[in-house]
Scaffold this active site. Sequence first.
Site, PDB file in Angstrom:
ATOM      1  N   PRO A   2       0.826  -1.197   0.000  1.00  0.00           N
ATOM      2  CG  PRO A   2      -0.188  -1.184   2.065  1.00  0.00           C
ATOM      3  CD  PRO A   2       0.857  -1.856   1.298  1.00  0.00           C
ATOM      4  CD  GLU A   3       2.342   3.358  -4.479  1.00  0.00           C
ATOM      5  OE1 GLU A   3       2.542   4.552  -4.708  1.00  0.00           O
ATOM      6  OE2 GLU A   3       2.358   2.490  -5.366  1.00  0.00           O
ATOM      7  CG  HIS A 106       0.195 -15.955   5.508  1.00  0.00           C
ATOM      8  ND1 HIS A 106       1.338 -16.614   5.900  1.00  0.00           N
ATOM      9  CD2 HIS A 106      -0.094 -16.421   4.273  1.00  0.00           C
ATOM     10  CE1 HIS A 106       1.724 -17.419   4.931  1.00  0.00           C
ATOM     11  NE2 HIS A 106       0.875 -17.328   3.938  1.00  0.00           N
ATOM     12  CE  LYS A 166      21.379  14.640  -3.642  1.00  0.00           C
ATOM     13  NZ  LYS A 166      20.840  15.906  -3.273  1.00  0.00           N
TER      14      LYS A 166
END
Length: 287
Positions: A2-3, A106, A166
């Site tokens: 999940p974000e 689980h 960067k």
Amino acid sequence: MPELPEVEIVRQSLDKKIRGQIIKKVIVKNRNLRLKVPRNFEKNFKNQKIVKVDRFSKYLILYISNKTICIVHLGMSGTIHILENKNKNLITNTSFYHSLILPKKHNHIEIIFENFKIIYNDPRRFGFFEIIKNRQYLKKKFYKLGPEPLSSKFSTIYIYSFLNGKQKNIKNFLLDQNFVSGIGNIYASEILYLCKIKPEKMAKYLSKKDCQKISINSKKVLLRAIRKGGSSIKNFKNTSGKRGSFQNEFKVYQREGSNCKRKKCNGIIYRKTISNRSSFFCNLCQK
DNA sequence: AAGAGGCCCTGATAGC
DNA sequence: TGCTATCAGGGCCTCT
């Protein structure tokens, strides 16, 4: 897995369900999550009240009435299910992550309230539960993380100055939680598509305008995903219509070989592995 | 210091 | 059917 948007949806439904509720008992069936669940974990919850369910980035933050804080991370495959007492078979489907049928395997942690219990399921065990005794430590833990993409701190100036010089591609930076905290692999691709920036573009070559697009589109994508209840990739069996629907709006993610959705673009969506993660992008309009 | 790569773990799916 | 390889929404650690 999940974000930020998915964790936010879980937070909302969880807060609604357990805020103010008293925990009767906690059962840990498997302590071997990414962090070992400590021995005193169960004891810390007993007869305590949930004050609030908060969130930072992809972390859920449970405030407990004894002044401790429980941080929950769902990892790649963590889900939270609510099981009502009255009908042993009924699972409240308050968010897209709740299936009507409890998985058989689980189910590692149960937090039991008077009329229901919440169950933490996580096949890959990349998630964790951590108890924190003081808020200073919490601050310290989150201090090193970058700003949330939805916050005003994730601004054009911040992005531009952070990425200045960067030598790493922008896709990697969107996944780098020390740069911005809460974006994952799906939304990184979606955001870069909206910005018309290809994932491999070196950060140092991004213009201020590019950085502005990243700031704006990150907020746009994530807010819309939250409104749509997040993205549900796995097909849970017997779920109700309350699953997230943002997956139906993906512009590039998992659309390899399809046509670009931009009206005047004849591009094709490609998948490319960048740093061991899939990236999806249009070969024409993302430059 | 920054960046690349490996690793933690299980399950689903594709290909032979 | 049964094997193997690859992939999966994350993040930490180590090495250069």
